[in-house]
Design an enzyme around this catalytic site. Structure first.
Site, PDB file in Angstrom:
ATOM      1  N   CYS A  19       0.849  -1.198   0.000  1.00  0.00           N
ATOM      2  CA  CYS A  19       0.000   0.000   0.000  1.00  0.00           C
ATOM      3  C   CYS A  19       0.877   1.238   0.000  1.00  0.00           C
ATOM      4  CB  CYS A  19      -0.858   0.025   1.243  1.00  0.00           C
ATOM      5  SG  CYS A  19      -1.886  -1.423   1.342  1.00  0.00           S
ATOM      6  N   TYR A  37      -5.129 -13.409  -4.732  1.00  0.00           N
ATOM      7  CA  TYR A  37      -4.595 -12.984  -3.432  1.00  0.00           C
ATOM      8  C   TYR A  37      -5.382 -13.596  -2.273  1.00  0.00           C
ATOM      9  CZ  TYR A  37      -3.704  -9.273   0.157  1.00  0.00           C
ATOM     10  OH  TYR A  37      -3.412  -8.556   1.292  1.00  0.00           O
ATOM     11  N   HIS A  77      -3.015 -11.961   4.514  1.00  0.00           N
ATOM     12  CA  HIS A  77      -3.225 -10.866   5.463  1.00  0.00           C
ATOM     13  C   HIS A  77      -4.555 -10.914   6.207  1.00  0.00           C
ATOM     14  CE1 HIS A  77      -0.134  -8.969   2.678  1.00  0.00           C
ATOM     15  NE2 HIS A  77       0.457  -9.064   3.848  1.00  0.00           N
ATOM     16  N   ASP A  83       3.136  -9.847   8.926  1.00  0.00           N
ATOM     17  CA  ASP A  83       3.908  -9.755   7.679  1.00  0.00           C
ATOM     18  C   ASP A  83       4.878  -8.571   7.727  1.00  0.00           C
ATOM     19  OD1 ASP A  83       4.691 -10.303   5.086  1.00  0.00           O
ATOM     20  OD2 ASP A  83       3.054  -9.191   4.178  1.00  0.00           O
TER      21      ASP A  83
END
Ligand code: ADP
Ligand code: SF4
Length: 689
Positions: free
Chosen positions: A30, A169, A172, A265
């Protein structure tokens, strides 16, 4: 010249139908510059390609309005009208010969749909992930089929937008696909729930769909969290994480593997060192024949080579190291290892996304400014006629100003009162867990030590008389700030007259060793109204004295702002595990001898606590005495040969280290490139009726 031992890092790697020119892979991250600032996003990513990253990825990119992450500013690919914005980025990346990757996402319960106002969707009925007081609706079979079509449509749009690698994906704890895989989220009894094979079904289908739709020319990458660090409640690398890789081993063209959630992460250096994901991801290469990329805040080229040689990874994944130094690969390639600006693992970049604003970086002051101010991380305008600058203060802002002034061709005298460089960053890097922060100092002082036109003086406390008498034409005051001892901060806006100054220490005092020198035995009380890291690291120092430690916070949780750097829960559990007594949502109300009175912010109920030493972590006052004295003598400047006097860093505005560095850099750009406070904006480009 590059050392041949690093040649392996510059080998091309085939990823399905495409090939990357080297092993440097900027994984999706991000930036806070998503769909609202597409030019800024494109320029920032393009610069990474210029700096040698063979693959440059987007951030998570919403595939449909039912995956609306507002108010976050991620990528958006809801329909064809989003294609041109994303094409800006793929073009910018291709311009430097790199591959562009896009991380498609459906957030499921992680997408609260505040803007689109569609019902969030989920494998099973349940509340959304954030605190919004509503639920997601369970998807029926028709919804699943529709979702698959959305993903295919988005993949086709991504291809049209020029992307070479398209992600499926599941990481997370933020995506619909991961939630289908996980028994704790997926309670279905049809063929998409229950057994492992059933929970895997949708993931497998979407990978196949995406391959069929765009796999002729685009590589299909899978991003999977192989472990969630939550035991049997989540994926474990030795159980379901491994089972998924085994079941789909050669289905995707690339495995991008990590640990979940985001706070695991992207761990900070306070809690994890370089390579912290290796124990979880190392197994993947032994199962698949497809290339594997993984992360771990890698900045050391030797470590990177080791990872390839021991067959752990094929591609060195990086988010933060590529933000701190977009030119890291090129510097390795050119044998300029000392010039690598290593990430310090502070997660200030992450706080940008969490506050819905363009990211900042402590090490790289140009990030987020590439397009709007035209700042380049490696280039700065050269002056035609060099000028002389005297910088007072060798903390982060003074060091950054000095090294940028040198790069722009000026002469610098840098003086600091103390016997070390780095100012606050040197002091703070000695606090528990913050050692890597010294990289802010080390990189800059190294730059300055390489050139003849930077004169460096330690143990040189300068007065305003000195500055006037030296007659250097440009004076820069980078004299920092000092922590207050009067309680003023957010909760107490005026000085607290009742404070017993004999029993008070500030963070500056603790960093100067005054707490450890103190032979008192009674309790140490920390009052934290700063709300970021300082109170909590001082609590760790305090515990080392063996005395009782009480931590009072003006917020309902410890170090509340560190939620933005993904550290809050780690910090709070650390303090609890150290047996520090925590009292939240209280302010100070009296202080007599060894008695401290505090009151609850909700009930105003007063609590008396024993307090031998009170550490106040509230706010700071600029060390601007030189500025004030010089200002009163402004009429003499000209006669003394002084043209400008400028404050930078904490001396101008106490703040984050990242802000001090940026302030030093901005000062140089302002002088050398005549930049003003206004920058190019993207929030005015809407069609008006
Ligand atoms: P910033 O974060 O803005 O760079 P710091 O507090 O880290 O600020 O650094 C300020 C530095 O300025 C410290 O190293 C301090 O020793 C130095 N300093 C402060 N006042 C003077 C002075 N009068 N003369 C020389 N150095 C000074
Ligand atoms: Fe690294 Fe901190 Fe920069 Fe993020 S902000 S890239 S963690 S130095």
């Amino acid at each position: 010249m590059r050392d041949p031992k690093y040649d392996i890092l510059f080998e091309p790697v085939k990823i399905g139908p495409v090939q990357t020119r080297n092993r440097f892979y900027q994984v999706p991250h991000c930036s806070g510059m998503g769909y609202r600032y597409p030019n800024a996003e494109a320029r920032m990513r393009g610069i990474k390609a210029e700096g040698g990253w063979g693959v440059v990825s987007t951030q998570e990119t919403e595939i449909h309005p039912s995956s609306d992450l507002s108010a976050a500013n991620e990528g958006r690919l809801w329909d064809d009208s989003d294609i041109p914005n994303l094409k800006l980025m793929s073009d910018a990346v291709h311009a430097h010969g790199s591959l562009a990757a896009i991380q498609l996402v459906h957030g499921g319960i992680n997408a609260p749909n505040r803007y689109s106002r569609l019902a969030p969707i989920s494998p099973s009925n349940g509340v959304v992930s954030n605190d919004d007081p509503y639920q997601a609706r369970e998807m029926d079979k028709a919804d699943i089929a529709t979702f698959r079509q959305w993903h295919v449509d988005a993949a086709k749009r991504a291809k049209k937008a020029g992307f070479d690698i398209i992600y499926v994906y599941a990481g997370h704890d933020m995506t619909l696909l991961q939630h289908f895989l996980l028994a704790r989220h997926n309670h279905r009894s049809d063929e998409y729930g229950g057994s492992f094979e059933n929970r895997l079904r949708l993931f497998r289908e979407v990978i196949e769909d995406t391959k069929e739709a765009v796999g002729d020319t685009c590589a299909i990458a899978v991003r999977l969290a192989v472990d969630e660090l939550m035991g049997s409640d989540g994926f474990r690398c030795e159980v379901e994480g491994k089972d998924i890789i085994e079941a789909l081993a050669d289905e995707p063209d690339l495995w991008d593997v990590n640990i979940s959630d985001w706070s695991n992460d992207s761990q900070t250096s306070r809690f994890a060192k370089e390579g912290y994901q290796e124990p979880y991801t190392a197994f993947v290469k032994s199962i698949t024949t497809k290339p594997v990329v993984g992360v771990g805040r890698y900045t050391s080229p030797d470590k990177m080579v080791e990872l390839i040689n021991k067959n752990h990874l094929d591609l060195i994944g990086a988010a933060r190291p590529s933000i701190a130094d977009p030119f890291l690969p090129l510097k390795i390639s050119e044998g300029r290892l000392e010039d690598i600006r290593e990430c310090i693992g502070c997660n200030i970049c992450v706080s940008g996304d969490n506050t819905n604003s363009p990211m900042r970086c402590t090490q790289n002051p140009t990030v987020g400014e590439e397009w709007r101010r035209n700042w380049h991380p490696e280039r700065i305008q050269k002056v035609r006629i060099p000028k002389k600058y005297l910088i007072v203060g060798g903390g982060p802002s003074g060091l950054e100003a000095a090294s940028s002034l040198i790069k722009s061709g000026n002469d610098v005298i840098l003086a600091d009162a103390s016997d070390y460089w780095g100012g606050r960053v040197t002091l703070e890097s000695k606090l528990p867990g913050l050692a890597e922060w010294s990289r802010v100092r080390d990189w800059r002082i190294w730059q300055l030590q390489q050139v003849p036109n930077a004169e460096l003086y330690l143990k040189s406390k300068l007065t305003s008389e000195d500055l006037l008498s030296y007659g250097v034409e440009n004076i820069v005051l980078a004299t920092g700030a000092s922590w207050r001892a009067d309680g003023v901060g957010r909760i107490h806006r005026a000085p607290l007259k009742y404070l017993n100054s004999n029993r008070i220490l500030t963070p500056d005092d603790v960093m100067a060793g005054k707490l450890l020198d103190d032979m008192s035995k009674g309790p140490i009380v920390i009052f934290d109204d700063d709300r970021f890291y300082m109170g909590s690291v001082l609590a760790e120092v305090a515990v080392k004295t063996g005395r009782k430690v009480v931590f009072i916070s003006s917020t309902p949780t410890v170090s509340a702002w560190s939620e933005n750097t993904l550290e809050q829960s780690r910090i709070q559990s650390k303090l609890m595990n150290l047996n520090i007594e925590i009292i939240t949502s209280h302010k100070l109300c009296n202080h007599q001898d060894k008695q401290l009175s505090i009151s609850c912010l909700f009930t105003e109920k007063i609590l008396q606590i024993e307090c031998e030493t009170l550490i106040l972590v509230t706010s700071r006052i600029p060390n601007d005495i030189l500025w004030r004295e010089l200002s009163t003598k402004k009429d003499t400047w000209k006669d003394m040969g002084i043209e400008t006097v400028t404050r930078i860093g904490d001396c101008l505005q106490p703040g984050l280290i990242a802000m001090a560095v940026q302030s030093g850099h901005k000062f140089v750009r302002a002088v050398e490139e005549q930049q003003e406070d206004l920058f190019k904006r993207e929030d005015q480009n809407y069609p008006r009726n």
